[in-house]
Motif scaffolding. Sequence first.
Motif, PDB file in Angstrom:
ATOM      1  N   THR A 204     -29.254  25.510  35.776  1.00  0.00           N
ATOM      2  CA  THR A 204     -28.122  25.435  36.705  1.00  0.00           C
ATOM      3  C   THR A 204     -26.875  24.940  35.989  1.00  0.00           C
ATOM      4  O   THR A 204     -25.765  25.453  36.208  1.00  0.00           O
ATOM      5  CB  THR A 204     -28.444  24.492  37.883  1.00  0.00           C
ATOM      6  OG1 THR A 204     -29.614  24.964  38.562  1.00  0.00           O
ATOM      7  CG2 THR A 204     -27.290  24.426  38.860  1.00  0.00           C
ATOM      8  N   PHE A 205     -27.042  23.949  35.120  1.00  0.00           N
ATOM      9  CA  PHE A 205     -25.911  23.418  34.358  1.00  0.00           C
ATOM     10  C   PHE A 205     -25.304  24.491  33.467  1.00  0.00           C
ATOM     11  O   PHE A 205     -24.073  24.651  33.401  1.00  0.00           O
ATOM     12  CB  PHE A 205     -26.363  22.229  33.504  1.00  0.00           C
ATOM     13  CG  PHE A 205     -25.301  21.698  32.584  1.00  0.00           C
ATOM     14  CD1 PHE A 205     -24.276  20.905  33.075  1.00  0.00           C
ATOM     15  CD2 PHE A 205     -25.318  22.009  31.235  1.00  0.00           C
ATOM     16  CE1 PHE A 205     -23.278  20.424  32.232  1.00  0.00           C
ATOM     17  CE2 PHE A 205     -24.331  21.534  30.381  1.00  0.00           C
ATOM     18  CZ  PHE A 205     -23.311  20.743  30.885  1.00  0.00           C
ATOM     19  N   ILE A 206     -26.156  25.262  32.796  1.00  0.00           N
ATOM     20  CA  ILE A 206     -25.673  26.309  31.887  1.00  0.00           C
ATOM     21  C   ILE A 206     -24.931  27.391  32.661  1.00  0.00           C
ATOM     22  O   ILE A 206     -23.859  27.849  32.257  1.00  0.00           O
ATOM     23  CB  ILE A 206     -26.849  26.922  31.100  1.00  0.00           C
ATOM     24  CG1 ILE A 206     -27.462  25.878  30.158  1.00  0.00           C
ATOM     25  CG2 ILE A 206     -26.391  28.141  30.299  1.00  0.00           C
ATOM     26  CD1 ILE A 206     -28.766  26.302  29.528  1.00  0.00           C
ATOM     27  N   VAL A 207     -25.504  27.809  33.781  1.00  0.00           N
ATOM     28  CA  VAL A 207     -24.897  28.861  34.595  1.00  0.00           C
ATOM     29  C   VAL A 207     -23.530  28.426  35.130  1.00  0.00           C
ATOM     30  O   VAL A 207     -22.591  29.220  35.208  1.00  0.00           O
ATOM     31  CB  VAL A 207     -25.824  29.245  35.771  1.00  0.00           C
ATOM     32  CG1 VAL A 207     -25.105  30.172  36.750  1.00  0.00           C
ATOM     33  CG2 VAL A 207     -27.083  29.925  35.252  1.00  0.00           C
ATOM     34  N   ASN A 208     -23.399  27.151  35.471  1.00  0.00           N
ATOM     35  CA  ASN A 208     -22.173  26.650  36.089  1.00  0.00           C
ATOM     36  C   ASN A 208     -21.219  25.973  35.118  1.00  0.00           C
ATOM     37  O   ASN A 208     -20.244  25.339  35.552  1.00  0.00           O
ATOM     38  CB  ASN A 208     -22.515  25.654  37.210  1.00  0.00           C
ATOM     39  CG  ASN A 208     -23.040  26.356  38.440  1.00  0.00           C
ATOM     40  OD1 ASN A 208     -22.690  27.497  38.716  1.00  0.00           O
ATOM     41  ND2 ASN A 208     -23.888  25.677  39.195  1.00  0.00           N
TER      42      ASN A 208
ATOM     43  N   MET B 217     -30.446  22.396  49.907  1.00  0.00           N
ATOM     44  CA  MET B 217     -30.028  22.975  48.627  1.00  0.00           C
ATOM     45  C   MET B 217     -28.608  23.515  48.730  1.00  0.00           C
ATOM     46  O   MET B 217     -27.778  23.303  47.828  1.00  0.00           O
ATOM     47  CB  MET B 217     -30.969  24.099  48.183  1.00  0.00           C
ATOM     48  CG  MET B 217     -30.602  24.681  46.824  1.00  0.00           C
ATOM     49  SD  MET B 217     -31.559  26.128  46.327  1.00  0.00           S
ATOM     50  CE  MET B 217     -33.137  25.376  45.913  1.00  0.00           C
ATOM     51  N   SER B 218     -28.306  24.205  49.830  1.00  0.00           N
ATOM     52  CA  SER B 218     -26.954  24.731  50.013  1.00  0.00           C
ATOM     53  C   SER B 218     -25.936  23.609  50.176  1.00  0.00           C
ATOM     54  O   SER B 218     -24.803  23.712  49.708  1.00  0.00           O
ATOM     55  CB  SER B 218     -26.912  25.659  51.237  1.00  0.00           C
ATOM     56  OG  SER B 218     -27.606  26.855  50.989  1.00  0.00           O
ATOM     57  N   LEU B 219     -26.337  22.531  50.840  1.00  0.00           N
ATOM     58  CA  LEU B 219     -25.446  21.386  51.029  1.00  0.00           C
ATOM     59  C   LEU B 219     -25.119  20.696  49.711  1.00  0.00           C
ATOM     60  O   LEU B 219     -23.976  20.322  49.455  1.00  0.00           O
ATOM     61  CB  LEU B 219     -26.092  20.369  51.976  1.00  0.00           C
ATOM     62  CG  LEU B 219     -25.988  20.629  53.481  1.00  0.00           C
ATOM     63  CD1 LEU B 219     -26.923  19.685  54.232  1.00  0.00           C
ATOM     64  CD2 LEU B 219     -24.550  20.450  53.960  1.00  0.00           C
ATOM     65  N   ILE B 220     -26.144  20.527  48.864  1.00  0.00           N
ATOM     66  CA  ILE B 220     -25.985  19.749  47.632  1.00  0.00           C
ATOM     67  C   ILE B 220     -25.493  20.593  46.462  1.00  0.00           C
ATOM     68  O   ILE B 220     -24.631  20.168  45.691  1.00  0.00           O
ATOM     69  CB  ILE B 220     -27.317  19.062  47.256  1.00  0.00           C
ATOM     70  CG1 ILE B 220     -27.703  18.046  48.338  1.00  0.00           C
ATOM     71  CG2 ILE B 220     -27.201  18.370  45.897  1.00  0.00           C
ATOM     72  CD1 ILE B 220     -29.053  17.417  48.127  1.00  0.00           C
ATOM     73  N   VAL B 221     -26.026  21.801  46.324  1.00  0.00           N
ATOM     74  CA  VAL B 221     -25.710  22.638  45.162  1.00  0.00           C
ATOM     75  C   VAL B 221     -24.449  23.468  45.401  1.00  0.00           C
ATOM     76  O   VAL B 221     -23.524  23.466  44.592  1.00  0.00           O
ATOM     77  CB  VAL B 221     -26.895  23.563  44.808  1.00  0.00           C
ATOM     78  CG1 VAL B 221     -26.561  24.416  43.587  1.00  0.00           C
ATOM     79  CG2 VAL B 221     -28.152  22.742  44.559  1.00  0.00           C
ATOM     80  N   PHE B 222     -24.405  24.219  46.502  1.00  0.00           N
ATOM     81  CA  PHE B 222     -23.273  25.072  46.861  1.00  0.00           C
ATOM     82  C   PHE B 222     -22.839  25.946  45.687  1.00  0.00           C
ATOM     83  O   PHE B 222     -21.699  25.911  45.237  1.00  0.00           O
ATOM     84  CB  PHE B 222     -22.107  24.212  47.367  1.00  0.00           C
ATOM     85  CG  PHE B 222     -20.950  25.026  47.912  1.00  0.00           C
ATOM     86  CD1 PHE B 222     -21.165  26.123  48.728  1.00  0.00           C
ATOM     87  CD2 PHE B 222     -19.639  24.686  47.606  1.00  0.00           C
ATOM     88  CE1 PHE B 222     -20.103  26.868  49.231  1.00  0.00           C
ATOM     89  CE2 PHE B 222     -18.574  25.419  48.110  1.00  0.00           C
ATOM     90  CZ  PHE B 222     -18.817  26.505  48.917  1.00  0.00           C
ATOM     91  N   ALA B 223     -23.783  26.722  45.170  1.00  0.00           N
ATOM     92  CA  ALA B 223     -23.499  27.637  44.063  1.00  0.00           C
ATOM     93  C   ALA B 223     -24.461  28.814  44.170  1.00  0.00           C
ATOM     94  O   ALA B 223     -25.641  28.680  43.849  1.00  0.00           O
ATOM     95  CB  ALA B 223     -23.657  26.925  42.724  1.00  0.00           C
ATOM     96  N   GLY B 224     -23.942  29.937  44.647  1.00  0.00           N
ATOM     97  CA  GLY B 224     -24.785  31.093  44.951  1.00  0.00           C
ATOM     98  C   GLY B 224     -25.703  31.548  43.835  1.00  0.00           C
ATOM     99  O   GLY B 224     -26.922  31.589  44.001  1.00  0.00           O
ATOM    100  N   ALA B 225     -25.127  31.880  42.673  1.00  0.00           N
ATOM    101  CA  ALA B 225     -25.928  32.401  41.568  1.00  0.00           C
ATOM    102  C   ALA B 225     -26.988  31.397  41.128  1.00  0.00           C
ATOM    103  O   ALA B 225     -28.142  31.757  40.874  1.00  0.00           O
ATOM    104  CB  ALA B 225     -25.026  32.764  40.389  1.00  0.00           C
ATOM    105  N   SER B 226     -26.611  30.135  41.055  1.00  0.00           N
ATOM    106  CA  SER B 226     -27.551  29.090  40.634  1.00  0.00           C
ATOM    107  C   SER B 226     -28.695  28.934  41.634  1.00  0.00           C
ATOM    108  O   SER B 226     -29.843  28.711  41.259  1.00  0.00           O
ATOM    109  CB  SER B 226     -26.830  27.758  40.475  1.00  0.00           C
ATOM    110  OG  SER B 226     -25.866  27.833  39.449  1.00  0.00           O
ATOM    111  N   GLN B 227     -28.375  29.041  42.921  1.00  0.00           N
ATOM    112  CA  GLN B 227     -29.412  28.899  43.937  1.00  0.00           C
ATOM    113  C   GLN B 227     -30.390  30.072  43.896  1.00  0.00           C
ATOM    114  O   GLN B 227     -31.592  29.899  44.087  1.00  0.00           O
ATOM    115  CB  GLN B 227     -28.771  28.756  45.327  1.00  0.00           C
ATOM    116  CG  GLN B 227     -28.073  27.419  45.509  1.00  0.00           C
ATOM    117  CD  GLN B 227     -27.475  27.249  46.893  1.00  0.00           C
ATOM    118  OE1 GLN B 227     -26.353  26.788  47.038  1.00  0.00           O
ATOM    119  NE2 GLN B 227     -28.208  27.592  47.939  1.00  0.00           N
TER     120      GLN B 227
END
Length: 243
Positions: free
Chosen positions: A81-85, A51-61
């Motif tokens: 996740t899309f909305i947050v980012n 998840m960290s490798l693919i997403v790399f977005a703290g709040a979303s994770q």
Amino acid sequence: MADLALGKESSDFKKGLQAGISIGIGYFPIALTFGLLAKTSGLSIYETVLMSLIVFAGASQYISLSLIAYGTGIFEIILTTFIVNIRHFLMSTSLNEKCEEDQLINKLIYSFGITDETFSVVATKEGTASTGFLFGVISVSYTSWVVFSGIGHLIGANLPQTLQDSMAVALYAMFIGLLVPSMKNNVKVIFLAVFGAIFNSIFTIGHIMAQGWSIVTATLLSAILIESAEIIKAKYRGAGHEK
């Protein structure tokens, strides 16, 4: 000429590494906590690191962990996740003017590493940001986030079960920690948080929709309501000035 260009890229990459060290250090406790919470949420170490490798977005994770705990479907998690980012569109557009011209493939690669922190470092750099500098900054921050996520999960696996269960409270503490600084600097964030909480409570308590969809819908409705109020206020002020 090729040697000079290569030497410049190497120098810029080293400068990027140096500039990214502060981000890497800052990610240490957050990524570590994410790994701990991922373990308590039922994710394996492979799923956590992936998840960290693919997403790399703290709040979303962190939000994803909460949604996973509620048993939310994959589509709702992706949409949330899309909305947050979605702010990343604006950050990427801004950095495109800051960065040097380069091949599209390079831009696609380093755009993946844009976070609030890497954006701040690159945007405040004097002059044009080279591709080497960007790769240097992102290499440190990305590696730090992924590695410490895995270490956090390993630490969590060795904690007593009762302590692992109690770690769920840290998830809400993290959300509060992310929200409060923003609330101090922007009144809109306060209203967004309040309306989001109200809408989500109505949808959930009233059993109007599933938990995942209630979060997504509450976030969208709150954002639309706040932005509509801002537009109306701006028009009202404009009309007042014309008079």
